[in-house]
Motif scaffolding. Structure first.
Motif, PDB file in Angstrom:
ATOM      1  N   ASP A   1     -11.597  10.274   0.716  1.00 11.11           N
ATOM      2  CA  ASP A   1     -12.209  11.551   0.371  1.00 11.11           C
ATOM      3  C   ASP A   1     -12.499  12.462   1.564  1.00 11.11           C
ATOM      4  O   ASP A   1     -13.110  13.521   1.406  1.00 11.11           O
ATOM      5  CB  ASP A   1     -13.504  11.319  -0.403  1.00 11.11           C
ATOM      6  N   ALA A   2     -12.097  12.047   2.772  1.00 12.76           N
ATOM      7  CA  ALA A   2     -12.348  12.819   3.994  1.00 12.76           C
ATOM      8  C   ALA A   2     -13.827  12.912   4.340  1.00 12.76           C
ATOM      9  O   ALA A   2     -14.220  13.725   5.174  1.00 12.76           O
ATOM     10  CB  ALA A   2     -11.731  14.214   3.917  1.00 12.76           C
ATOM     11  N   HIS A   3     -14.641  12.061   3.722  1.00 11.29           N
ATOM     12  CA  HIS A   3     -16.065  11.983   4.041  1.00 11.29           C
ATOM     13  C   HIS A   3     -16.428  10.575   4.500  1.00 11.29           C
ATOM     14  O   HIS A   3     -16.922  10.386   5.611  1.00 11.29           O
ATOM     15  CB  HIS A   3     -16.921  12.391   2.844  1.00 11.29           C
ATOM     16  N   PHE A   4     -16.170   9.591   3.657  1.00 12.04           N
ATOM     17  CA  PHE A   4     -16.434   8.212   4.057  1.00 12.04           C
ATOM     18  C   PHE A   4     -15.488   7.784   5.171  1.00 12.04           C
ATOM     19  O   PHE A   4     -15.855   7.011   6.053  1.00 12.04           O
ATOM     20  CB  PHE A   4     -16.293   7.273   2.857  1.00 12.04           C
ATOM     21  N   VAL A   5     -14.258   8.262   5.100  1.00 11.40           N
ATOM     22  CA  VAL A   5     -13.274   8.056   6.170  1.00 11.40           C
ATOM     23  C   VAL A   5     -12.667   9.407   6.523  1.00 11.40           C
ATOM     24  O   VAL A   5     -12.657  10.322   5.703  1.00 11.40           O
ATOM     25  CB  VAL A   5     -12.156   7.070   5.744  1.00 11.40           C
TER      26      VAL A   5
ATOM     27  N   GLY B   1      -9.049   4.143   7.027  1.00 13.23           N
ATOM     28  CA  GLY B   1      -8.755   5.567   7.133  1.00 13.23           C
ATOM     29  C   GLY B   1      -7.301   5.912   7.357  1.00 13.23           C
ATOM     30  O   GLY B   1      -6.807   6.895   6.812  1.00 13.23           O
ATOM     31  N   PHE B   2      -6.607   5.091   8.132  1.00 13.36           N
ATOM     32  CA  PHE B   2      -5.220   5.411   8.463  1.00 13.36           C
ATOM     33  C   PHE B   2      -4.360   4.152   8.469  1.00 13.36           C
ATOM     34  O   PHE B   2      -4.831   3.074   8.867  1.00 13.36           O
ATOM     35  CB  PHE B   2      -5.124   6.103   9.833  1.00 13.36           C
TER      36      PHE B   2
ATOM     37  N   SER C   1       0.830  -1.199   0.000  1.00 18.70           N
ATOM     38  CA  SER C   1       0.000   0.000   0.000  1.00 18.70           C
ATOM     39  C   SER C   1       0.862   1.245   0.000  1.00 18.70           C
ATOM     40  O   SER C   1       1.678   1.445   0.912  1.00 18.70           O
ATOM     41  CB  SER C   1      -0.908   0.017   1.228  1.00 18.70           C
ATOM     42  N   ILE C   2       0.652   2.106  -0.994  1.00 16.83           N
ATOM     43  CA  ILE C   2       1.466   3.318  -1.075  1.00 16.83           C
ATOM     44  C   ILE C   2       1.068   4.343  -0.015  1.00 16.83           C
ATOM     45  O   ILE C   2       1.712   5.390   0.090  1.00 16.83           O
ATOM     46  CB  ILE C   2       1.412   3.960  -2.469  1.00 16.83           C
ATOM     47  N   LEU C   3       0.062   4.029   0.793  1.00 14.78           N
ATOM     48  CA  LEU C   3      -0.259   4.917   1.904  1.00 14.78           C
ATOM     49  C   LEU C   3       0.943   5.057   2.836  1.00 14.78           C
ATOM     50  O   LEU C   3       1.082   6.075   3.515  1.00 14.78           O
ATOM     51  CB  LEU C   3      -1.459   4.370   2.678  1.00 14.78           C
TER      52      LEU C   3
ATOM     53  N   LEU D   1      -7.742  12.178   3.910  1.00 15.01           N
ATOM     54  CA  LEU D   1      -7.753  12.616   2.513  1.00 15.01           C
ATOM     55  C   LEU D   1      -6.427  12.228   1.879  1.00 15.01           C
ATOM     56  O   LEU D   1      -5.367  12.548   2.415  1.00 15.01           O
ATOM     57  CB  LEU D   1      -7.962  14.129   2.449  1.00 15.01           C
ATOM     58  N   THR D   2      -6.490  11.511   0.764  1.00 14.00           N
ATOM     59  CA  THR D   2      -5.240  11.085   0.133  1.00 14.00           C
ATOM     60  C   THR D   2      -5.104  11.632  -1.288  1.00 14.00           C
ATOM     61  O   THR D   2      -4.603  12.720  -1.495  1.00 14.00           O
ATOM     62  CB  THR D   2      -5.112   9.556   0.135  1.00 14.00           C
TER      63      THR D   2
END
Length: 221
Positions: A36-40, A140-141, A8-10, A43-44
């Protein structure tokens, strides 16, 4: 199908993405988390960045959409170059319709389940999906601890897929490492998303190989 590792590139360096993508070139997939900072609450990145990643990645891209309205957005990620698109059941209005749209575009269709979502919600439609992603942390994280209470989900999904005669891939995302991958594989998982474990290693390609070998030895015959 054999064991597949999807870094995962996160957990990568976003200022040097192409360099970091090249450093995991022996992986089977490249996992791209879209939030998208809404569902989770994070924001990426979005379509333009994923499109460019798909152009330079030596591995096929699996886009994991942690976003609202995947009914609209998921096909656009297939059009942007994602070979596999994973959307969340909890955010979808019509999961089966999304899967059909993705397959029509030539992408693999995958549905993700948050820890609090029971596998029963997809059992009647398993053949519509190429893969089910079981979140083994809250989405999310990165860098969270693996949730062992998710293991029975893999066992239930694997049994249901075999009963249906369906070649379903099962993916784990969250807390995958040398300490956890054997238990996850033994439960029936075959596709493993690993972020910190891979990108935090001194030798990333060696870490990918080690994870793949551990999972292969633990996987049921």
């Amino acid at each position: 199908m054999g064991i597949q590792i999807s870094p995962s590139i996160l957990a990568a360096d976003f200022a040097n993405l192409e360099r970091d993508i090249a450093s995991v070139a022996n992986a089977d997939w490249l996992h791209v988390d879209v939030m998208d900072a809404h569902f989770v609450p994070n924001l990426t990145l979005g379509l333009p960045v994923l499109e460019r990643i798909a152009q330079v990645s030596p591995m096929p891209v699996d886009a994991h959409l942690m976003i609202e309205d995947p009914d609209h957005w998921a096909p656009k990620y297939a059009e942007a170059g994602a070979t596999s698109v994973t959307f969340h059941y909890e955010a979808a209005k019509d999961p089966v319709a999304i899967a059909k749209d993705l397959r029509a575009l030539g992408a693999r269709a995958s549905v993700a389940l948050k820890p609090g979502t029971d596998v029963d919600v997809v059992l009647d439609h398993l053949r519509e999906f190429d893969m089910v992603l079981v979140m083994t942390v809250e989405p999310g994280f990165g860098g969270q601890s693996f949730m062992p209470e998710m293991l029975p989900k893999f066992t239930a999904l694997r049994a249901a897929a075999e009963a249906a005669g369906h070649d379903l891939w099962l993916q784990s995302d969250g807390g995958v490492s040398r300490d956890t991958i054997e238990d996850i594989a033994a439960a029936g998982c075959d596709v493993f998303v690993a972020g910190s474990a891979v990108f935090g290693a001194d030798d990333r390609e060696a870490e990918i190989s080690a994870l793949r070998d551990l999972a292969a030895r633990a996987r049921p015959a």
